[in-house]
Scaffold this motif. Structure first.
Motif, short mmCIF file in Angstrom:
data_model
loop_
_atom_site.label_atom_id
_atom_site.label_comp_id
_atom_site.label_asym_id
_atom_site.label_seq_id
_atom_site.Cartn_x
_atom_site.Cartn_y
_atom_site.Cartn_z
N TYR A 8 -37.26 -2.18 -45.64
CA TYR A 8 -37.33 -0.82 -46.15
C TYR A 8 -38.66 -0.51 -46.84
CZ TYR A 8 -32.40 -0.45 -45.10
OH TYR A 8 -31.20 -0.43 -44.45
N PHE A 9 -39.47 -1.55 -47.12
CA PHE A 9 -40.70 -1.28 -47.89
C PHE A 9 -41.96 -1.82 -47.22
CE2 PHE A 9 -37.13 -1.26 -50.80
CZ PHE A 9 -37.27 0.01 -51.35
N GLY A 10 -41.82 -2.35 -46.01
CA GLY A 10 -42.98 -2.87 -45.30
C GLY A 10 -43.59 -4.10 -45.95
N LEU A 11 -42.80 -4.84 -46.73
CA LEU A 11 -43.38 -5.98 -47.47
C LEU A 11 -43.64 -7.21 -46.60
CD1 LEU A 11 -41.43 -5.74 -50.85
CD2 LEU A 11 -43.77 -5.03 -50.34
N SER A 12 -43.13 -7.21 -45.38
CA SER A 12 -43.33 -8.35 -44.50
C SER A 12 -44.83 -8.65 -44.29
CB SER A 12 -42.67 -8.05 -43.15
OG SER A 12 -42.62 -9.18 -42.38
N PHE A 13 -45.63 -7.58 -44.30
CA PHE A 13 -47.07 -7.76 -44.08
C PHE A 13 -47.90 -7.55 -45.36
CE2 PHE A 13 -45.46 -7.14 -39.84
CZ PHE A 13 -46.17 -8.09 -39.12
N HIS A 14 -47.23 -7.52 -46.51
CA HIS A 14 -47.99 -7.34 -47.76
C HIS A 14 -48.85 -8.59 -48.00
CE1 HIS A 14 -48.94 -6.81 -51.97
NE2 HIS A 14 -48.44 -5.59 -51.92
N PRO A 15 -50.15 -8.42 -48.30
CA PRO A 15 -51.04 -9.59 -48.43
C PRO A 15 -50.52 -10.62 -49.45
CG PRO A 15 -52.23 -7.52 -48.81
CD PRO A 15 -50.84 -7.15 -48.45
N GLU A 16 -49.95 -10.16 -50.56
CA GLU A 16 -49.47 -11.13 -51.57
C GLU A 16 -48.28 -11.93 -51.06
OE1 GLU A 16 -48.69 -9.59 -55.55
OE2 GLU A 16 -50.38 -8.23 -55.25
N VAL A 17 -47.47 -11.28 -50.25
CA VAL A 17 -46.29 -11.95 -49.69
C VAL A 17 -46.75 -13.03 -48.69
CG1 VAL A 17 -44.21 -11.59 -48.26
CG2 VAL A 17 -44.80 -9.95 -50.07
N ILE A 18 -47.70 -12.65 -47.86
CA ILE A 18 -48.21 -13.59 -46.85
C ILE A 18 -48.93 -14.76 -47.53
CG2 ILE A 18 -49.89 -13.84 -44.98
CD1 ILE A 18 -49.10 -10.99 -44.10
N THR A 19 -49.76 -14.46 -48.52
CA THR A 19 -50.50 -15.52 -49.21
C THR A 19 -49.54 -16.48 -49.92
OG1 THR A 19 -52.27 -13.95 -49.58
CG2 THR A 19 -52.35 -15.95 -50.90
N ALA A 20 -48.49 -15.94 -50.53
CA ALA A 20 -47.52 -16.80 -51.23
C ALA A 20 -46.85 -17.74 -50.24
CB ALA A 20 -46.47 -15.93 -51.93
N ALA A 21 -46.49 -17.23 -49.06
CA ALA A 21 -45.84 -18.06 -48.05
C ALA A 21 -46.80 -19.14 -47.55
CB ALA A 21 -45.37 -17.19 -46.89
N GLN A 22 -48.05 -18.75 -47.31
CA GLN A 22 -49.04 -19.72 -46.81
C GLN A 22 -49.28 -20.84 -47.83
OE1 GLN A 22 -52.13 -16.88 -45.99
NE2 GLN A 22 -51.72 -16.90 -43.78
N ALA A 23 -49.40 -20.46 -49.09
CA ALA A 23 -49.65 -21.48 -50.12
C ALA A 23 -48.46 -22.43 -50.23
CB ALA A 23 -49.90 -20.78 -51.47
N ALA A 24 -47.25 -21.90 -50.10
CA ALA A 24 -46.06 -22.75 -50.21
C ALA A 24 -45.98 -23.74 -49.06
CB ALA A 24 -44.80 -21.88 -50.27
N VAL A 25 -46.30 -23.29 -47.86
CA VAL A 25 -46.29 -24.22 -46.70
C VAL A 25 -47.30 -25.33 -46.95
CG1 VAL A 25 -46.79 -24.50 -44.26
CG2 VAL A 25 -45.62 -22.48 -45.02
N ALA A 26 -48.48 -24.95 -47.40
CA ALA A 26 -49.54 -25.94 -47.61
C ALA A 26 -49.13 -26.96 -48.68
CB ALA A 26 -50.84 -25.24 -48.00
N GLN A 27 -48.46 -26.51 -49.72
CA GLN A 27 -48.13 -27.42 -50.82
C GLN A 27 -46.83 -28.20 -50.60
OE1 GLN A 27 -48.14 -24.96 -54.34
NE2 GLN A 27 -50.28 -24.47 -53.97
N GLU A 28 -45.83 -27.53 -49.97
CA GLU A 28 -44.49 -28.15 -49.94
C GLU A 28 -43.95 -28.40 -48.55
OE1 GLU A 28 -42.37 -25.52 -52.84
OE2 GLU A 28 -42.74 -27.28 -54.09
N GLY A 29 -44.72 -28.03 -47.53
CA GLY A 29 -44.31 -28.33 -46.16
C GLY A 29 -43.49 -27.22 -45.53
N ALA A 30 -43.14 -27.46 -44.26
CA ALA A 30 -42.51 -26.41 -43.46
C ALA A 30 -41.05 -26.20 -43.84
CB ALA A 30 -42.63 -26.75 -41.98
N GLY A 31 -40.34 -27.28 -44.12
CA GLY A 31 -38.90 -27.12 -44.41
C GLY A 31 -38.49 -28.07 -45.52
N THR A 32 -37.28 -27.89 -46.03
CA THR A 32 -36.84 -28.75 -47.14
C THR A 32 -36.07 -29.97 -46.64
OG1 THR A 32 -34.73 -27.63 -47.43
CG2 THR A 32 -36.61 -26.73 -48.64
#
Ligand code: PMP
Length: 347
Positions: free
Chosen positions: A1-25
């Protein structure tokens, strides 16, 4: 409803988490799948609602499945709005409790059905904030008052209404001033928050037990680091910035007044879900395909989900749509609507 899927902060947060904690738990929340971020996100939901307890699930479907089957068991009763989402029905079935339904959005029918239940204190009543097909809103204030009088528990699924309704965007219960009258609020990350997962918040200590007893919570892998981080970021953005909600409602008003002026029969409630009535299944399929060819995607609703002569094209709108895009869509609706005799010829 808010177009947040492509929000730069949302994307950057996801990228940083993959780099630090891996693809899955690689594990369940109850085993090795609880990371600090899962707990942080639960705390963020508890804080947002001002409730002591929050639980997050791997999908929104599982939030309803896990809450209802975790709270109820054989010997209990569950009374759901007839038009409830599949996840609510499936949770009720998984619980082993006796399942009943009340007429859609009918407080009178809820009161009548609750009177027939032997032990209303062992009954969970479930309704939704915003219904996903009809785009209509649940009369939560009335339903909550009836549950309170009967001593029944009240759960509200705010899947489509979280972020959209209420002064703080907490959903229809907040909008109607009855957050305190709701025992369990569930929701999903897949709509306003542009991710995958679900949540429940409550003032009941029972929620803590479900970390150990809810099968759809325990026996599945937890949300991936990227997903959890993106939802954390989306929630932060949504809570800090009201302008997106204002833009969404401006878009809703633009599209509703445009469709109405063109002569389309649309849902009565002002909401980001706008169903358009298009007649028979054949008419619906032809119109749906023509709209798609012209560049407008809609969801088609056919029997048994609707009356045979009142099939729907379900449209939904986002704050990310620009006024120009909405005008372009209205132009396409006008052309296809005339070609398929949904609206009259131009004056
Ligand atoms: N509840 C409702 C009312 C829904 O519409 C949906 C999804 N359409 C869900 C729950 C499940 O959410 P998810 O798709 O995020 O699992």
């Amino acid at each position: 409803y808010f177009g947040l899927s492509f929000h730069p902060e949302v994307i950057t947060a996801a990228q940083a988490a993959v780099a630090q904690e891996g693809a899955g738990t690689t594990g369940s929340r109850a085993a090795n799948g609880t990371y600090a971020a899962h707990r942080r996100l639960e705390q963020a939901f508890a804080d947002a609602y001002g409730k002591p307890h929050a639980l997050i699930f791997t999908t929104g479907y599982q939030a309803n499945l896990g809450m209802i089957s975790g709270l109820c068991a054989a010997g209990d009763s569950i009374l759901v709005d007839l038009e409830s989402h599949a996840s609510i029905y499936d949770g009720a079935r998984l619980s082993g409790a006796q399942l009943y339904a009340f007429k859609h959005n009918s407080p009178a029918d809820l009161a009548k059905k609750l009177k027939r239940i032997e032990q209303p204190s062992n009954c969970l009543v479930v309704a939704e904030g915003l219904y996903s097909i009809g785009g209509d809103v649940g009369p939560l204030a009335e339903l909550s008052a009836i549950c309170k009088e009967a001593g029944a528990c009240f759960m509200v699924d705010e899947a489509h209404s979280f972020g959209v309704y209420g002064p703080r965007g907490l959903g229809c219960a907040e909008e109607q001033g009855v957050l305190d009258g709701v025992d369990f609020v569930t929701g999903t990350f897949s709509k306003a928050l542009a991710g995958i997962g679900g949540f429940c918040v409550s003032h009941h200590d029972a929620l803590r037990l479900l970390h150990f007893t809810s099968r759809p919570y325990v026996f599945t892998a937890s949300g991936s680091p990227a997903n959890i981080a993106s939802v954390e970021a989306a929630l932060r953005i949504l809570r800090a910035d009201r302008t997106r909600r204002e833009q969404l409602w401006a878009n809703v008003r633009q599209i509703r007044s445009g469709l109405t002026a063109l002569g389309f029969r649309i849902g009565a409630t002002e909401s980001p879900i706008v169903p358009i009535e298009v007649g028979t299944a054949d008419q619906a399929m032809a119109t749906w395909a023509a709209l798609l060819d012209a560049g407008v995607y809609t969801n088609i609703v056919l029997p048994p989900a609707c009356r045979a002569d009142a099939c729907l094209l379900r449209t939904s709108f986002s704050a990310a749509h620009t006024p120009e895009q909405l005008d372009e869509a209205l132009g396409i609706f006008e052309r296809i609507g005339r070609e398929h005799a949904l609206i009259g010829a131009a004056a």
